[in-house]
Structure formats: structure tokens, C-alpha cells
Design a protein around this motif. Sequence first.
Motif, PDB file in Angstrom:
ATOM      1  N   GLY A   1       0.807  -1.201   0.000  1.00 38.56           N
ATOM      2  CA  GLY A   1       0.000   0.000   0.000  1.00 38.56           C
ATOM      3  C   GLY A   1       0.846   1.258   0.000  1.00 38.56           C
ATOM      4  N   ASP A   2       0.184   2.377   0.366  1.00 40.06           N
ATOM      5  CA  ASP A   2       0.883   3.656   0.346  1.00 40.06           C
ATOM      6  C   ASP A   2       1.700   3.910   1.604  1.00 40.06           C
ATOM      7  OD1 ASP A   2      -2.086   5.660   1.181  1.00 40.06           O
ATOM      8  OD2 ASP A   2      -1.286   3.785   1.974  1.00 40.06           O
ATOM      9  N   LYS A   3       1.629   2.988   2.592  1.00 38.85           N
ATOM     10  CA  LYS A   3       2.407   3.104   3.818  1.00 38.85           C
ATOM     11  C   LYS A   3       3.043   1.753   4.117  1.00 38.85           C
ATOM     12  CE  LYS A   3      -0.573   6.687   5.804  1.00 38.85           C
ATOM     13  NZ  LYS A   3      -1.460   7.040   6.953  1.00 38.85           N
ATOM     14  N   PRO A   4       4.094   1.740   4.956  1.00 34.78           N
ATOM     15  CA  PRO A   4       4.774   0.467   5.225  1.00 34.78           C
ATOM     16  C   PRO A   4       3.860  -0.595   5.818  1.00 34.78           C
ATOM     17  CG  PRO A   4       6.130   2.319   5.938  1.00 34.78           C
ATOM     18  CD  PRO A   4       4.797   2.891   5.555  1.00 34.78           C
ATOM     19  N   ASP A   5       2.855  -0.182   6.611  1.00 33.57           N
ATOM     20  CA  ASP A   5       1.984  -1.171   7.255  1.00 33.57           C
ATOM     21  C   ASP A   5       0.641  -1.281   6.536  1.00 33.57           C
ATOM     22  OD1 ASP A   5       0.407   0.765   9.904  1.00 33.57           O
ATOM     23  OD2 ASP A   5       1.131   1.362   7.928  1.00 33.57           O
ATOM     24  N   ARG A   6       0.566  -0.886   5.280  1.00 34.55           N
ATOM     25  CA  ARG A   6      -0.666  -0.970   4.513  1.00 34.55           C
ATOM     26  C   ARG A   6      -0.463  -1.879   3.303  1.00 34.55           C
ATOM     27  NH1 ARG A   6      -2.269   0.698   8.495  1.00 34.55           N
ATOM     28  NH2 ARG A   6      -3.643   2.449   8.958  1.00 34.55           N
ATOM     29  N   HIS A   7      -1.530  -2.633   2.976  1.00 30.22           N
ATOM     30  CA  HIS A   7      -1.478  -3.578   1.873  1.00 30.22           C
ATOM     31  C   HIS A   7      -2.782  -3.452   1.084  1.00 30.22           C
ATOM     32  CE1 HIS A   7       1.810  -5.369   4.253  1.00 30.22           C
ATOM     33  NE2 HIS A   7       0.990  -5.170   5.273  1.00 30.22           N
ATOM     34  N   LEU A   8      -2.697  -3.578  -0.223  1.00 32.13           N
ATOM     35  CA  LEU A   8      -3.846  -3.376  -1.098  1.00 32.13           C
ATOM     36  C   LEU A   8      -4.261  -4.707  -1.716  1.00 32.13           C
ATOM     37  CD1 LEU A   8      -5.826  -1.461  -2.494  1.00 32.13           C
ATOM     38  CD2 LEU A   8      -4.108  -1.100  -4.276  1.00 32.13           C
ATOM     39  N   LEU A   9      -5.513  -5.089  -1.472  1.00 32.28           N
ATOM     40  CA  LEU A   9      -6.096  -6.300  -2.047  1.00 32.28           C
ATOM     41  C   LEU A   9      -7.006  -5.885  -3.199  1.00 32.28           C
ATOM     42  CD1 LEU A   9      -6.591  -9.375  -1.949  1.00 32.28           C
ATOM     43  CD2 LEU A   9      -8.396  -8.930  -0.271  1.00 32.28           C
ATOM     44  N   VAL A  10      -6.709  -6.357  -4.393  1.00 27.18           N
ATOM     45  CA  VAL A  10      -7.428  -5.956  -5.604  1.00 27.18           C
ATOM     46  C   VAL A  10      -8.081  -7.186  -6.211  1.00 27.18           C
ATOM     47  CG1 VAL A  10      -7.246  -4.873  -7.869  1.00 27.18           C
ATOM     48  CG2 VAL A  10      -5.769  -4.107  -6.003  1.00 27.18           C
ATOM     49  N   SER A  11      -9.378  -7.058  -6.558  1.00 27.59           N
ATOM     50  CA  SER A  11     -10.098  -8.175  -7.175  1.00 27.59           C
ATOM     51  C   SER A  11     -10.884  -7.673  -8.376  1.00 27.59           C
ATOM     52  CB  SER A  11     -11.050  -8.824  -6.162  1.00 27.59           C
ATOM     53  OG  SER A  11     -11.807  -9.857  -6.778  1.00 27.59           O
ATOM     54  N   GLU A  12     -10.850  -8.447  -9.444  1.00 29.44           N
ATOM     55  CA  GLU A  12     -11.602  -8.115 -10.655  1.00 29.44           C
ATOM     56  C   GLU A  12     -12.917  -8.887 -10.632  1.00 29.44           C
ATOM     57  OE1 GLU A  12     -10.662  -5.911 -12.796  1.00 29.44           O
ATOM     58  OE2 GLU A  12      -8.636  -5.569 -12.011  1.00 29.44           O
ATOM     59  N   THR A  13     -14.043  -8.169 -10.771  1.00 27.30           N
ATOM     60  CA  THR A  13     -15.355  -8.809 -10.791  1.00 27.30           C
ATOM     61  C   THR A  13     -15.667  -9.304 -12.199  1.00 27.30           C
ATOM     62  OG1 THR A  13     -16.453  -6.709 -11.230  1.00 27.30           O
ATOM     63  CG2 THR A  13     -16.131  -7.314  -8.929  1.00 27.30           C
ATOM     64  N   PRO A  14     -16.625 -10.231 -12.336  1.00 28.11           N
ATOM     65  CA  PRO A  14     -16.932 -10.756 -13.674  1.00 28.11           C
ATOM     66  C   PRO A  14     -17.375  -9.686 -14.660  1.00 28.11           C
ATOM     67  CG  PRO A  14     -17.873 -12.161 -11.970  1.00 28.11           C
ATOM     68  CD  PRO A  14     -17.346 -10.946 -11.280  1.00 28.11           C
ATOM     69  N   ASP A  15     -17.962  -8.565 -14.168  1.00 23.79           N
ATOM     70  CA  ASP A  15     -18.420  -7.517 -15.080  1.00 23.79           C
ATOM     71  C   ASP A  15     -17.335  -6.492 -15.388  1.00 23.79           C
ATOM     72  OD1 ASP A  15     -18.244  -6.361 -12.656  1.00 23.79           O
ATOM     73  OD2 ASP A  15     -20.295  -5.634 -12.551  1.00 23.79           O
ATOM     74  N   GLY A  16     -16.087  -6.791 -15.002  1.00 23.32           N
ATOM     75  CA  GLY A  16     -14.971  -5.922 -15.339  1.00 23.32           C
ATOM     76  C   GLY A  16     -14.682  -4.829 -14.333  1.00 23.32           C
TER      77      GLY A  16
END
Length: 481
Positions: free
Chosen positions: A95-110
Motif C-alpha cells: 500500500g501507500d504506507k509500510p503497514d498498509r497492503h492493497l487487495l485488488v479483485s476483478e469482478t466478472p463484469d470488469g
Amino acid sequence: MSIKRQYNLPNVRLQLDGMNPSMIISDSAATGQRPLMSIVTNVECHFSNSEQFLSGGREFLDSLVRAVSQYGQEVLSGIPHPLAHEPAIVRLMKGDKPDRHLLVSETPDGQTVNIHLNTLELFDLVDVVDQFCSDMRTLPDLQLTLEPISRRHRLADVPAHERAMPLMSGVGSLAIAAVLLFFLPVPEVTIPEDRPAESTEQTDGEDLATDDPPLTPEDEADEEAADEETDELAATDAEDPPAQPTGDRISRRELEALLTDAEPIEDPTELDFIQRYLFREISGNWDDRDAVTADLAFRVSATIDGSIVAYEAVDDTPASADELTPLPDLEFAPTQAAIEAREAIADYKVVFTRNGVLQINPWAGYQGRPGYGETIDDPDTLAQIQDDLIDTLRDVWDEDGETLGNDLIFRVGVTESGAIADYQPQNNAAFQLEGNTPLPDLLTPEAAGIARERGSVIPSEPMGQFQVIFKEGGRVEVSPF
């Protein structure tokens, strides 16, 4: 046979719906083991810090397991994983900070769903996936292959002579300092002599010397008046301590005492109802969402009736940023009656994201699974409520209802009189497209006693719980939840 499996931790819940062939059912019954889930039909991953959650099928589950495992390996080893950031249905990244993490998921509709996690939530997600992978009665064909990262991806080692240089420099400096100190003379120590004590006693007929000039009669009168005024103030303070409340006004110190001494609300059902009430109150009053260009986080304290009694900026959010949110307008100053009653307090983390999405979660998480209040269990009553609910929804949900090709799944609480008093999205599409459904207009929480005016947002009337699915073309399905 339908099978449901859940893997829970304080910050993450992984839920699987599936089935197994009929031949395995009899085998499970004979051995006394849990049924074997060999086919998964739906997967949902919920997070305590977000109203959003991820959902999908077998491909989504495989991608989630792979992404969590690879990124977890990267975080623990400190070495970037070569496959962790390749295109996939689910991805995890810094993520944007050392203790941050970004979980990204693509849905079936894009569409893309972004969920921000802190390190504690990340490792709860890793643990939940590990629980699932260790369950031999759930999808035993799933194979998680973990391989050591190649040596070519390691950071370059520092040469041995460079690693030793600071140590050798330190030893050399110490040796030089020791030689120089050897030639310095040893200082002589002088023991101080005792000084005779000075007498402070007054001799007969002798006044102590003073530099102050003698007082005039006017000065003596002023001094006596000042002493009398000081005595009166001291007596007043003793009779009326400043901490005592006055009228209905509440001071900042009294508010801090209320927040410090108040009993925390920990019941998961009460926390859940207050959370939904706050979400609708804050979201409904958050008008200028484009003004928020960075995530703004606040710790919000609320009472059982949903009143916001205090808030403070957290996670490096400037205190002045509250002007970009509806919090100042929604804050409610407690009265002296609240102080005397010592109302219980619930704390939440409220995040106004730069994407215009509102996130509200209990500050300390849930200590157990939330319920839905008192429920209607009589089958005949539930059948009648279900029929009435179907008629109501079919009258207002037509073929123009937009679902973007998704099924919008909700849990809906209905009173015996047929009033919709509570509802909650059950998949990501429902959360995103809630406003396209008739539920916001049909919601009447007062029918179940959910109202600030009553002094509580916890329902006082029982409700029947139903699953409602809005489909394309004006179709709607209702079944017991």
C-alpha cells in the motif's frame, strides 16, 4: 446436498458454499465425518474493516489462495516474489504506507474492488487461507504449490570486508582514545569542608533584617481585603468543586470523563446494528465526496441510540479534515443526564476513502458473530410474511432495474406486519448497486423499534429474516435466510 463452510478470524471471514456427489454422502454418514465438499459454487471473503467483500467461484478461490500465499511469502522473506504481481483475478500488493497492503479483485463484469488492509488484517487473511488449505474435507483436489524463490531474486549481499569495516573502525578509534587517555594526569579529589549551619532563630529584642519597606496604613487595609477575598474564594471552591455539572451544559472535561468511565458496548449484535445505523446516517449526509482526495480516518464514539458523542482523527489524518466530512454536523453533545446515567459507548473506525466509499467497522472488532435480534420462528407466520414480501417487491422491481448482469443478494428483516425494518448486502454487487433496488425507499426501521427517539437502534420487535435476490428483467426471488 448443499454444504456451507466458514473459516473465521477477528478481521477476516472466508465462507464457501458447495456440494458433494450423492455417493460420498452415504460414506460420510457411515464414518461420522463431515460431508466432503468437492464442488464449490460460491465463495465470499469478508473483512471487518470494510462493508465491501469479495465473492466469486472456483477461479476466484484459486486466485485468492495463490495471491495470499505468494504475497505472504514476500512479506515474511522481504524478497519481492516474481509472480505475486502478475495479472490475475485477485492480487495483493504494497500500500501507500509500510503497514498498509492493497487487495485488488476483478469482478466478472470488469469492475475492480480495492480493499485496504493493515498488517494485522493481512496475516488474519493468511491464517484464514491456511485454515482452508488444511481442511481435508473441503476441496481436497486443490493443490497449493509453494516453491523457494530463486537466488537470482535475492538482494545483493554486502561484501565481507565492507561489513567488517564499521567494526574495525570502531576498534581502532577505541585504541587511539585509550592511548591518549593514558597520558592525561589523574585529577586530584578535594573533600569539601562542612559549613556551620546558619541560625534562623530570632534573638530577643532583635528583628530579622528585611529589604521590604514598611507598610502604610492604606497598604495594610488593601492587604487585609485581599486576604478576605482569597478566603472567600477558597470557601466557594470547597463548597462547589469545578468538576460538578451545571445545568444541561457539558464541558470538554466532563465529556472526556464520560468517554473514559463509560462501559464499552461489546455485544456483537448491538455493535452490528449501531454500525448499520451510523453507516446510513453518515453516508446519507456525505454530499461532496469528490472533495476527499485522500483516505480520512476517524475514531468515532457512539451511544446505543446511534448518537455520535465524540470523534478524533487517526492514522495521520489532520484534525481539520473533519470539515470535509459530515461528522461535525452529526456530532451530538451529551447532556448531564447522559453523564449521570453513564451511557455505554461503542467505538468505530470510520474511513472516508478517496474513492468516495464509506467504511465503518468496530474499533476492536467483533467478539463473536453478530445476530439479528429477536426472530420470528413460527412457520405459518414466516410463510405469510414471505408471500407479502414477494408481492411488495414485485410491484416495485421491474425490468428497468439495473443489475449490470449480476444477482443482487440481500438479507432482509421484516416485521410481522410486513414492514422492511432492516437489510444488509450479501455480495459485492449488492453493496455497489444497493441504490438501484427499492430497498432504501421501503426501509422503515421504526416498525421494529429501531429509532434514536426510542433511545436505542436495537430492534424491540421480532423480525423474520429472508434472502432476497434481485435479478435482471424485473425478476426477484425470496427465500428464508
